[in-house]
Design a protein around this motif. Sequence first.
Motif, PDB file in Angstrom:
ATOM      1  N   ALA A 193      -9.657 -35.508 -14.551  1.00 26.49           N
ATOM      2  CA  ALA A 193      -8.694 -36.378 -15.238  1.00 26.49           C
ATOM      3  C   ALA A 193      -7.394 -36.569 -14.470  1.00 26.49           C
ATOM      4  CB  ALA A 193      -8.376 -35.808 -16.619  1.00 26.49           C
ATOM      5  N   ASP A 194      -7.017 -35.584 -13.631  1.00 22.56           N
ATOM      6  CA  ASP A 194      -5.707 -35.631 -12.971  1.00 22.56           C
ATOM      7  C   ASP A 194      -5.771 -35.825 -11.464  1.00 22.56           C
ATOM      8  OD1 ASP A 194      -4.300 -35.121 -15.416  1.00 22.56           O
ATOM      9  OD2 ASP A 194      -4.890 -33.022 -15.248  1.00 22.56           O
ATOM     10  N   ILE A 195      -6.838 -35.348 -10.842  1.00 18.51           N
ATOM     11  CA  ILE A 195      -6.892 -35.380  -9.376  1.00 18.51           C
ATOM     12  C   ILE A 195      -7.799 -36.489  -8.867  1.00 18.51           C
ATOM     13  CG2 ILE A 195      -7.542 -34.067  -7.320  1.00 18.51           C
ATOM     14  CD1 ILE A 195      -6.670 -31.539  -8.738  1.00 18.51           C
ATOM     15  N   VAL A 196      -8.959 -36.687  -9.483  1.00 13.96           N
ATOM     16  CA  VAL A 196      -9.839 -37.777  -9.060  1.00 13.96           C
ATOM     17  C   VAL A 196      -9.121 -39.110  -9.244  1.00 13.96           C
ATOM     18  CG1 VAL A 196     -12.016 -38.962  -9.508  1.00 13.96           C
ATOM     19  CG2 VAL A 196     -11.927 -36.468  -9.586  1.00 13.96           C
ATOM     20  N   HIS A 197      -9.221 -39.976  -8.251  1.00 14.96           N
ATOM     21  CA  HIS A 197      -8.575 -41.296  -8.302  1.00 14.96           C
ATOM     22  C   HIS A 197      -9.062 -42.060  -9.533  1.00 14.96           C
ATOM     23  CE1 HIS A 197      -7.351 -45.353  -7.129  1.00 14.96           C
ATOM     24  NE2 HIS A 197      -6.559 -44.799  -6.221  1.00 14.96           N
ATOM     25  N   PRO A 198      -8.151 -42.760 -10.236  1.00 11.04           N
ATOM     26  CA  PRO A 198      -8.549 -43.487 -11.462  1.00 11.04           C
ATOM     27  C   PRO A 198      -9.746 -44.411 -11.267  1.00 11.04           C
ATOM     28  CG  PRO A 198      -6.159 -43.488 -11.230  1.00 11.04           C
ATOM     29  CD  PRO A 198      -6.697 -42.874  -9.981  1.00 11.04           C
ATOM     30  N   GLU A 199      -9.870 -45.001 -10.104  1.00 12.69           N
ATOM     31  CA  GLU A 199     -10.971 -45.931  -9.885  1.00 12.69           C
ATOM     32  C   GLU A 199     -12.315 -45.234  -9.694  1.00 12.69           C
ATOM     33  OE1 GLU A 199     -10.085 -48.605  -6.740  1.00 12.69           O
ATOM     34  OE2 GLU A 199      -8.220 -49.354  -7.659  1.00 12.69           O
ATOM     35  N   HIS A 200     -12.280 -43.897  -9.552  1.00  9.58           N
ATOM     36  CA  HIS A 200     -13.530 -43.157  -9.320  1.00  9.58           C
ATOM     37  C   HIS A 200     -13.870 -42.193 -10.448  1.00  9.58           C
ATOM     38  CE1 HIS A 200     -14.111 -44.596  -5.208  1.00  9.58           C
ATOM     39  NE2 HIS A 200     -12.819 -44.396  -4.993  1.00  9.58           N
ATOM     40  N   ARG A 201     -13.006 -42.106 -11.456  1.00 15.83           N
ATOM     41  CA  ARG A 201     -13.251 -41.148 -12.532  1.00 15.83           C
ATOM     42  C   ARG A 201     -14.521 -41.519 -13.299  1.00 15.83           C
ATOM     43  NH1 ARG A 201      -6.879 -40.918 -14.361  1.00 15.83           N
ATOM     44  NH2 ARG A 201      -6.178 -39.795 -12.474  1.00 15.83           N
ATOM     45  N   GLY A 202     -15.390 -40.559 -13.428  1.00 15.30           N
ATOM     46  CA  GLY A 202     -16.641 -40.786 -14.134  1.00 15.30           C
ATOM     47  C   GLY A 202     -17.738 -41.377 -13.287  1.00 15.30           C
ATOM     48  N   ASP A 203     -17.426 -41.729 -12.031  1.00 17.71           N
ATOM     49  CA  ASP A 203     -18.442 -42.346 -11.165  1.00 17.71           C
ATOM     50  C   ASP A 203     -19.603 -41.377 -10.936  1.00 17.71           C
ATOM     51  OD1 ASP A 203     -16.852 -44.508 -10.975  1.00 17.71           O
ATOM     52  OD2 ASP A 203     -16.403 -44.335  -8.835  1.00 17.71           O
ATOM     53  N   GLY A 204     -20.808 -41.862 -11.147  1.00 18.48           N
ATOM     54  CA  GLY A 204     -22.002 -41.101 -10.799  1.00 18.48           C
ATOM     55  C   GLY A 204     -22.289 -39.887 -11.645  1.00 18.48           C
ATOM     56  N   TRP A 205     -21.620 -39.770 -12.821  1.00 21.56           N
ATOM     57  CA  TRP A 205     -21.825 -38.562 -13.619  1.00 21.56           C
ATOM     58  C   TRP A 205     -23.277 -38.417 -14.063  1.00 21.56           C
ATOM     59  CZ3 TRP A 205     -20.355 -33.931 -14.422  1.00 21.56           C
ATOM     60  CH2 TRP A 205     -20.767 -33.232 -15.551  1.00 21.56           C
ATOM     61  N   ASP A 206     -23.901 -39.503 -14.459  1.00 21.45           N
ATOM     62  CA  ASP A 206     -25.297 -39.430 -14.908  1.00 21.45           C
ATOM     63  C   ASP A 206     -26.196 -38.934 -13.780  1.00 21.45           C
ATOM     64  OD1 ASP A 206     -24.535 -40.349 -17.381  1.00 21.45           O
ATOM     65  OD2 ASP A 206     -25.017 -42.449 -16.953  1.00 21.45           O
ATOM     66  N   GLU A 207     -25.964 -39.408 -12.561  1.00 22.59           N
ATOM     67  CA  GLU A 207     -26.769 -38.962 -11.431  1.00 22.59           C
ATOM     68  C   GLU A 207     -26.522 -37.491 -11.128  1.00 22.59           C
ATOM     69  OE1 GLU A 207     -24.943 -41.637 -11.539  1.00 22.59           O
ATOM     70  OE2 GLU A 207     -26.353 -43.318 -11.318  1.00 22.59           O
ATOM     71  N   LEU A 209     -25.547 -35.172 -13.296  1.00 21.91           N
ATOM     72  CA  LEU A 209     -26.156 -34.390 -14.370  1.00 21.91           C
ATOM     73  C   LEU A 209     -27.664 -34.290 -14.172  1.00 21.91           C
ATOM     74  CD1 LEU A 209     -25.432 -32.914 -16.968  1.00 21.91           C
ATOM     75  CD2 LEU A 209     -25.826 -35.042 -18.228  1.00 21.91           C
ATOM     76  N   ALA A 210     -28.291 -35.390 -13.781  1.00 22.55           N
ATOM     77  CA  ALA A 210     -29.741 -35.378 -13.561  1.00 22.55           C
ATOM     78  C   ALA A 210     -30.103 -34.446 -12.405  1.00 22.55           C
ATOM     79  CB  ALA A 210     -30.225 -36.796 -13.266  1.00 22.55           C
ATOM     80  N   VAL A 212     -28.349 -31.810 -11.338  1.00 20.71           N
ATOM     81  CA  VAL A 212     -28.089 -30.434 -11.737  1.00 20.71           C
ATOM     82  C   VAL A 212     -29.217 -29.911 -12.620  1.00 20.71           C
ATOM     83  CG1 VAL A 212     -26.578 -28.982 -13.153  1.00 20.71           C
ATOM     84  CG2 VAL A 212     -25.588 -30.567 -11.484  1.00 20.71           C
ATOM     85  N   GLU A 213     -29.627 -30.679 -13.576  1.00 18.62           N
ATOM     86  CA  GLU A 213     -30.677 -30.238 -14.491  1.00 18.62           C
ATOM     87  C   GLU A 213     -32.017 -30.095 -13.786  1.00 18.62           C
ATOM     88  OE1 GLU A 213     -30.526 -33.114 -17.577  1.00 18.62           O
ATOM     89  OE2 GLU A 213     -28.842 -32.143 -18.626  1.00 18.62           O
ATOM     90  N   ALA A 214     -32.208 -30.867 -12.694  1.00 15.91           N
ATOM     91  CA  ALA A 214     -33.452 -30.767 -11.946  1.00 15.91           C
ATOM     92  C   ALA A 214     -33.403 -29.689 -10.878  1.00 15.91           C
ATOM     93  CB  ALA A 214     -33.771 -32.115 -11.304  1.00 15.91           C
ATOM     94  N   GLY A 215     -32.252 -29.034 -10.741  1.00 20.40           N
ATOM     95  CA  GLY A 215     -32.109 -28.003  -9.720  1.00 20.40           C
ATOM     96  C   GLY A 215     -31.926 -28.572  -8.327  1.00 20.40           C
ATOM     97  N   ASP A 216     -31.522 -29.859  -8.238  1.00 17.80           N
ATOM     98  CA  ASP A 216     -31.329 -30.508  -6.938  1.00 17.80           C
ATOM     99  C   ASP A 216     -29.850 -30.520  -6.552  1.00 17.80           C
ATOM    100  OD1 ASP A 216     -34.039 -31.064  -6.847  1.00 17.80           O
ATOM    101  OD2 ASP A 216     -33.782 -33.016  -7.834  1.00 17.80           O
ATOM    102  N   ARG A 217     -29.604 -30.615  -5.266  1.00 15.57           N
ATOM    103  CA  ARG A 217     -28.241 -30.718  -4.758  1.00 15.57           C
ATOM    104  C   ARG A 217     -27.741 -32.155  -4.918  1.00 15.57           C
ATOM    105  NH1 ARG A 217     -25.600 -27.578  -1.127  1.00 15.57           N
ATOM    106  NH2 ARG A 217     -27.544 -26.487  -0.670  1.00 15.57           N
ATOM    107  N   PHE A 218     -26.467 -32.328  -5.256  1.00 13.90           N
ATOM    108  CA  PHE A 218     -25.886 -33.663  -5.290  1.00 13.90           C
ATOM    109  C   PHE A 218     -24.821 -33.772  -4.203  1.00 13.90           C
ATOM    110  CE2 PHE A 218     -23.156 -31.279  -8.225  1.00 13.90           C
ATOM    111  CZ  PHE A 218     -21.888 -31.652  -7.833  1.00 13.90           C
ATOM    112  N   ASP A 219     -24.566 -34.976  -3.795  1.00 13.55           N
ATOM    113  CA  ASP A 219     -23.652 -35.245  -2.685  1.00 13.55           C
ATOM    114  C   ASP A 219     -22.961 -36.578  -2.966  1.00 13.55           C
ATOM    115  OD1 ASP A 219     -22.385 -35.824  -0.249  1.00 13.55           O
ATOM    116  OD2 ASP A 219     -23.979 -34.876   0.917  1.00 13.55           O
ATOM    117  N   LEU A 239     -24.417 -27.836  -6.668  1.00 14.67           N
ATOM    118  CA  LEU A 239     -25.725 -27.428  -7.150  1.00 14.67           C
ATOM    119  C   LEU A 239     -25.543 -26.755  -8.502  1.00 14.67           C
ATOM    120  CD1 LEU A 239     -28.683 -27.376  -6.062  1.00 14.67           C
ATOM    121  CD2 LEU A 239     -28.244 -25.016  -5.350  1.00 14.67           C
ATOM    122  N   GLY A 240     -26.490 -26.952  -9.375  1.00 13.51           N
ATOM    123  CA  GLY A 240     -26.415 -26.332 -10.686  1.00 13.51           C
ATOM    124  C   GLY A 240     -26.701 -24.831 -10.642  1.00 13.51           C
ATOM    125  N   VAL A 241     -25.991 -24.071 -11.488  1.00  9.80           N
ATOM    126  CA  VAL A 241     -26.236 -22.632 -11.646  1.00  9.80           C
ATOM    127  C   VAL A 241     -27.201 -22.478 -12.818  1.00  9.80           C
ATOM    128  CG1 VAL A 241     -25.209 -20.396 -12.115  1.00  9.80           C
ATOM    129  CG2 VAL A 241     -23.935 -22.096 -10.772  1.00  9.80           C
TER     130      VAL A 241
END
Length: 617
Positions: A193-207, A209-210, A212-219, A239-241
């Motif tokens: 909410a404070d550090i990520v640039h406003p134009e990028h906040r929330g970008d790619g969250w669904d990807e 989350l998917a 992390v739940e699949a145990g895959d690395r995101f980049d 990576l998801g714990v």
Amino acid sequence: MMDGDGDDISILHVDDDPMFSELVSHNLTRRIDGVHVDTCERPEAVLDRVESDAVDCIVSDYQMPDMNGVELLEAVRESSDVPFILFTGHGSEAVASDAIAAGVTDYVQKDPGSDQWVLLANRVRRAISEYRAVEAQKESNRRFSTLIRAMPGVAYRSPIDSTWPMDFVSEGCRALTGYDPAELESGEVMWGADIVHPEHRGDGWDEILAAVEAGDRFDRTYRIRTRDGETKWVREQGLGVMEDGEAVAIEGYIFDVTDQHRRSIELRQKETLLDSLFENLPVHLFVKDDEARHVRVSSALVDDPESFVGKTDLEACVSSEMEHRQRAYEDDRHILETGDSILDKEEYVSNLDRWNLTSKVPWTDDDGNVVGIIGVSQDITERKRRKQVLSRQNKRLAEFANIVSHDLRNPLSVAHGTLELLREDIDDERLETVADTLGRIDDIVDDVLSMAREGRNVLDRERVSLADAVAEAWQTVHAEEATLELPESLGTVHCDRARLVRLLENLLRNATEHALTDDRTTPEITVRRLEDEVGFAVIDDGPGIPDAERESVFERGYTTDEDGTGYGLAIVSEIADAHDWDVRIRDAAGGGARIEVRTGQGLAPEADAQSNSTSED
């Protein structure tokens, strides 16, 4: 060795009974592989050994003079966590309680019989194994902590939440964002909410989350805003714990890629620029590697550029092009071997009946090593043909000039000589008419020869002072009744000096002849720089040139003077054309003719300090 784990074991046994100490050493040595037992009778000496030597375990009696076993344990614990086993026959619940409170590793009761040795050996073995495991974990944690602190980015652990609250943030957060790690860990500052640039906040969250739940690395790559308001590009990998097959948190690493992102943009811009050059320029561009093989080719002069890639000129040619391609390949090898450039080389492609103008330069790396060739070719066939036509025309003009000079000059010389002889014997006014006519024929011959020799031959350009050229030309005008006015400076002209002087001679002579009338016997001639354009003007104070005649005066043979040849201004026009200048006629302020010569970029101020005249003329 200890159960085959490959490590030597050093045990320090503390007991004031030498005989019992020898028995302990004997039994531990028998039951633990690789063990070395040292005996110490005085508890005070133990502290020196612990500080100076590597001791894996201390086995101590309780009842000893000067210091009992618990007191020794307390002293040891002030500086070391080494395993400490209290092995005593004077035990009690109180002693055991005190020992546990002081940090004893284990407590073994002395008991007659062989079982006590088995029990003691097992307790020693277990204490050392657990201690080494703990120390190894501490060392691993220390190294990991050192690594995290040394890394330039931010290591983090976050609950699975799109606002990215942080449970842990490494010290690199300060350098990257300007925020203290505690500010994020406390929730005072939120990453999402404070550090990520406003134009990028929330970008790619669904990807994310998917993944992390699949145990895959995101980049992902995005922008942040620092405490100071600076914008940076960062890359995040995470990576998801997992616990019991379920993602409970995210652990990852965020690092600054601002410079890489900028270089990437610059590289893309250069690639786009290069693409545009290769696709749109009406010349043939090519790049070759250190073996003279084509790396990239434009389509300006070839139908299938891709067919050249990976091939030398020899490998890409057909039999009809062999001679041309062989010469081109030899040039390539010369550049690669010497580092020399080949500039403006005219090449004839016989099978296409085409002329190319080619330049090639070495392509070098940062160390100056030649790694390839960069070249450009242009079809100059039409230029060559025009040059050939012009050469033939100039040859014919030269022949014509020779004919005029020889075949007309000689008879004229005879006529002049005969006239002079007649004048000596005969006094007849009609001879003056003959003399005037012969003089007019001489003028016509001079002008015709000048026209034939000016043309569009190659110019020998140099920086010429316009004022000096005007002065030189004025000396040939022979107009004693006329005056010439010049400003302090006229600047310099990039031109052929001889032709500029010839142009000025004709302009000045034309001005004086047409300004000289019955009403004006002392004409004034002025030469000035143009005000709003680059060039100069020759101005007279005569009657001027009517609008209807202004297009005709530059034609060959046109004249309004019965004594004129009609070639003066035609010669001016020819010389101007040869320089790509433009000549036009305007009315002078206050009357008279103003002939302007616009030189484009050819007129520069002298000493870089002159400007155009501000005169109304």
